[in-house]
Design a protein around this motif. Structure first.
Motif, PDB file in Angstrom:
ATOM      1  N   THR A  70      -4.800  22.617 134.255  1.00  0.00           N
ATOM      2  CA  THR A  70      -4.306  21.779 135.338  1.00  0.00           C
ATOM      3  C   THR A  70      -5.259  20.607 135.514  1.00  0.00           C
ATOM      4  O   THR A  70      -6.473  20.800 135.670  1.00  0.00           O
ATOM      5  CB  THR A  70      -4.199  22.573 136.656  1.00  0.00           C
ATOM      6  OG1 THR A  70      -3.256  23.628 136.482  1.00  0.00           O
ATOM      7  CG2 THR A  70      -3.729  21.677 137.789  1.00  0.00           C
ATOM      8  N   GLN A 109      -5.723  16.497 137.390  1.00  0.00           N
ATOM      9  CA  GLN A 109      -5.215  15.623 138.448  1.00  0.00           C
ATOM     10  C   GLN A 109      -5.815  14.232 138.301  1.00  0.00           C
ATOM     11  O   GLN A 109      -7.004  14.078 137.998  1.00  0.00           O
ATOM     12  CB  GLN A 109      -5.556  16.207 139.824  1.00  0.00           C
ATOM     13  CG  GLN A 109      -5.007  15.417 140.990  1.00  0.00           C
ATOM     14  CD  GLN A 109      -5.213  16.131 142.312  1.00  0.00           C
ATOM     15  OE1 GLN A 109      -5.164  17.363 142.381  1.00  0.00           O
ATOM     16  NE2 GLN A 109      -5.439  15.362 143.369  1.00  0.00           N
ATOM     17  N   PRO A 167       0.231   9.125 136.978  1.00  0.00           N
ATOM     18  CA  PRO A 167       0.828  10.243 136.240  1.00  0.00           C
ATOM     19  C   PRO A 167       0.453  10.236 134.759  1.00  0.00           C
ATOM     20  O   PRO A 167       0.178  11.311 134.196  1.00  0.00           O
ATOM     21  CB  PRO A 167       2.334  10.038 136.446  1.00  0.00           C
ATOM     22  CG  PRO A 167       2.494   8.620 136.874  1.00  0.00           C
ATOM     23  CD  PRO A 167       1.252   8.271 137.615  1.00  0.00           C
ATOM     24  N   VAL A 172      -1.417  13.316 132.700  1.00  0.00           N
ATOM     25  CA  VAL A 172      -0.819  13.937 131.517  1.00  0.00           C
ATOM     26  C   VAL A 172      -1.738  13.791 130.315  1.00  0.00           C
ATOM     27  O   VAL A 172      -1.905  14.729 129.517  1.00  0.00           O
ATOM     28  CB  VAL A 172       0.567  13.316 131.233  1.00  0.00           C
ATOM     29  CG1 VAL A 172       1.104  13.780 129.881  1.00  0.00           C
ATOM     30  CG2 VAL A 172       1.539  13.663 132.347  1.00  0.00           C
ATOM     31  N   ASN A 191      -4.647  16.138 130.530  1.00  0.00           N
ATOM     32  CA  ASN A 191      -4.181  17.510 130.336  1.00  0.00           C
ATOM     33  C   ASN A 191      -3.933  17.809 128.859  1.00  0.00           C
ATOM     34  O   ASN A 191      -4.308  18.879 128.354  1.00  0.00           O
ATOM     35  CB  ASN A 191      -2.906  17.743 131.149  1.00  0.00           C
ATOM     36  CG  ASN A 191      -2.504  19.197 131.206  1.00  0.00           C
ATOM     37  OD1 ASN A 191      -2.023  19.754 130.238  1.00  0.00           O
ATOM     38  ND2 ASN A 191      -2.727  19.813 132.359  1.00  0.00           N
ATOM     39  N   GLN A 244       4.557  20.871 133.538  1.00  0.00           N
ATOM     40  CA  GLN A 244       4.992  20.350 134.829  1.00  0.00           C
ATOM     41  C   GLN A 244       4.109  19.194 135.288  1.00  0.00           C
ATOM     42  O   GLN A 244       2.917  19.151 134.990  1.00  0.00           O
ATOM     43  CB  GLN A 244       4.942  21.488 135.862  1.00  0.00           C
ATOM     44  CG  GLN A 244       5.624  21.196 137.162  1.00  0.00           C
ATOM     45  CD  GLN A 244       5.757  22.461 138.001  1.00  0.00           C
ATOM     46  OE1 GLN A 244       5.788  23.573 137.488  1.00  0.00           O
ATOM     47  NE2 GLN A 244       5.800  22.273 139.307  1.00  0.00           N
ATOM     48  N   LEU A 245       4.740  18.260 136.018  1.00  0.00           N
ATOM     49  CA  LEU A 245       4.024  17.138 136.617  1.00  0.00           C
ATOM     50  C   LEU A 245       4.470  17.029 138.074  1.00  0.00           C
ATOM     51  O   LEU A 245       5.662  16.889 138.364  1.00  0.00           O
ATOM     52  CB  LEU A 245       4.322  15.830 135.877  1.00  0.00           C
ATOM     53  CG  LEU A 245       3.641  14.566 136.424  1.00  0.00           C
ATOM     54  CD1 LEU A 245       2.128  14.670 136.284  1.00  0.00           C
ATOM     55  CD2 LEU A 245       4.167  13.323 135.705  1.00  0.00           C
ATOM     56  N   TYR A 254      -1.459  12.603 141.062  1.00  0.00           N
ATOM     57  CA  TYR A 254      -0.485  13.418 140.340  1.00  0.00           C
ATOM     58  C   TYR A 254      -1.210  14.576 139.654  1.00  0.00           C
ATOM     59  O   TYR A 254      -2.341  14.424 139.195  1.00  0.00           O
ATOM     60  CB  TYR A 254       0.260  12.578 139.302  1.00  0.00           C
ATOM     61  CG  TYR A 254       1.129  11.510 139.925  1.00  0.00           C
ATOM     62  CD1 TYR A 254       2.471  11.753 140.184  1.00  0.00           C
ATOM     63  CD2 TYR A 254       0.587  10.272 140.268  1.00  0.00           C
ATOM     64  CE1 TYR A 254       3.265  10.769 140.771  1.00  0.00           C
ATOM     65  CE2 TYR A 254       1.377   9.289 140.839  1.00  0.00           C
ATOM     66  CZ  TYR A 254       2.715   9.548 141.091  1.00  0.00           C
ATOM     67  OH  TYR A 254       3.491   8.587 141.678  1.00  0.00           O
ATOM     68  N   ALA A 263      -0.875  17.474 136.630  1.00  0.00           N
ATOM     69  CA  ALA A 263      -0.193  17.910 135.408  1.00  0.00           C
ATOM     70  C   ALA A 263      -0.616  19.344 135.088  1.00  0.00           C
ATOM     71  O   ALA A 263      -1.796  19.689 135.179  1.00  0.00           O
ATOM     72  CB  ALA A 263      -0.534  16.987 134.242  1.00  0.00           C
ATOM     73  N   THR A 264       0.368  20.158 134.710  1.00  0.00           N
ATOM     74  CA  THR A 264       0.111  21.565 134.392  1.00  0.00           C
ATOM     75  C   THR A 264       0.744  21.911 133.056  1.00  0.00           C
ATOM     76  O   THR A 264       1.913  21.578 132.800  1.00  0.00           O
ATOM     77  CB  THR A 264       0.682  22.495 135.479  1.00  0.00           C
ATOM     78  OG1 THR A 264       0.106  22.146 136.741  1.00  0.00           O
ATOM     79  CG2 THR A 264       0.384  23.948 135.167  1.00  0.00           C
ATOM     80  N   ASN A 265      -0.008  22.598 132.214  1.00  0.00           N
ATOM     81  CA  ASN A 265       0.489  23.057 130.916  1.00  0.00           C
ATOM     82  C   ASN A 265      -0.020  24.479 130.701  1.00  0.00           C
ATOM     83  O   ASN A 265      -1.226  24.738 130.776  1.00  0.00           O
ATOM     84  CB  ASN A 265      -0.012  22.135 129.797  1.00  0.00           C
ATOM     85  CG  ASN A 265       0.663  22.418 128.468  1.00  0.00           C
ATOM     86  OD1 ASN A 265       1.352  23.417 128.303  1.00  0.00           O
ATOM     87  ND2 ASN A 265       0.459  21.522 127.500  1.00  0.00           N
TER      88      ASN A 265
END
Length: 282
Positions: A100, A102, A106, A110, A113, A140-141, A159, A161-163
């Motif tokens: 995760t 931040q 955005p 990303v 991440n 997810q963003l 923002y 971002a999660t992977n």
């Protein structure tokens, strides 16, 4: 020479008999193609029920059928549900490693991440895990907001971002995979589950146990009631219970990590079977 008045009744009777014989012959010859009245059929010595009624308009010949008696059914039954439990030592671990990040923009979140997750995946593969055992399970963003007391509203601050990847690993390698992923930058985890590769083998053993328990319970009830069992009319697998899953949340740390302890224990593979028997008529 004509019949005398005294013989007239006998002649009339013989005439009626001959006429009836001709009528019966005609009925027997036409019985497969035409209707035959109940009274005429019985007069010819045929007591079976009429095959059909009058043919429908248009001259179409009906299909001839004979009614069959309906068999009586005995609906008295005894039903029971049995449970079977088989314990097995896990040989497969399924774990989730996530990253995760931040940032204010955005694209920046990303990008950070992606770079970090690439390092995590490389570290996992370095432990002997093939590409086929690694799968992306979440991407997810999200907007990140903060409550502003002065404006009395949420204000956008960045923002997130999660992977998350799901990794299937042998149990004896899971600790190394877990720790290597965290050291490479994983900072969230969705959970860890244990399973067995040959689950069908243990599932069938549990089903056999459950069926045996159900049948023994039915036999016990029948004995207590003083009745005899006839036959099985239903056998149904009620449900399948998945192996246990426990959640583990953690954060990566800057200093060297100690080996993460995990205890696989034993899995309980559970099956339930519903069985129904009919009861013999007294």
């Amino acid at each position: 020479m004509g019949d005398s008045p005294a013989n007239a009744p006998g002649a009339a009777a013989r005439g009626r008999s001959r006429a009836r014989a001709r009528q019966c012959a005609q009925l027997r010859g036409a019985r497969s193609a035409h209707w035959r009245p109940r009274a005429s059929a019985r007069a010819c010595g045929d007591d079976s029920p009429p095959i059909v009624d009058r043919p429908p308009a248009g001259g179409a010949r009906p299909t001839l059928t004979r009614m069959q008696p309906r068999e009586a059914t005995d609906t008295r039954t005894i039903e029971a549900t049995g449970k079977g439990v088989v314990r097995a030592k896990p040989d497969l671990a399924v774990l989730k490693l996530g990253v995760t990040t931040q940032a204010e923009q955005p694209a920046e979140a990303v990008d950070q991440n992606a770079k970090r997750m690439s390092k995590v995946i490389a570290a996992v593969k370095a432990q002997g895990i093939p590409d086929t055992a690694i799968q992306t399970s979440e991407l997810q963003l999200d907007r990140v907001t903060k409550w502003d007391e002065d404006l009395q509203t949420d204000v956008l601050v960045g923002y997130r971002a999660t992977n998350v990847i799901t990794v299937r690993s042998p149990v004896d390698t899971a600790v190394k995979v877990f720790d290597a992923g965290v050291a490479a930058g994983a900072n969230t985890a969705g959970g860890l589950a244990f399973a067995v590769n040959d689950e069908k083998k243990y599932r069938r053993e549990a089903l056999a146990q459950a069926t045996k328990v159900a049948v023994e319970d039915i036999e016990a009830v029948a004995k207590a009631l003083g009745v005899n069992l006839a036959a099985v009319v239903q056998a149904e697998v009620v449900e399948a219970i998945e192996p246990p899953l426990y959640e583990s949340q953690f954060f990566a740390m800057d200093h060297e990590l100690a080996a993460t302890p995990i205890v696989p224990g034993q899995l309980e593979i559970t099956s339930r079977v519903r069985v129904r028997y009919t009861i013999k008529a007294p």
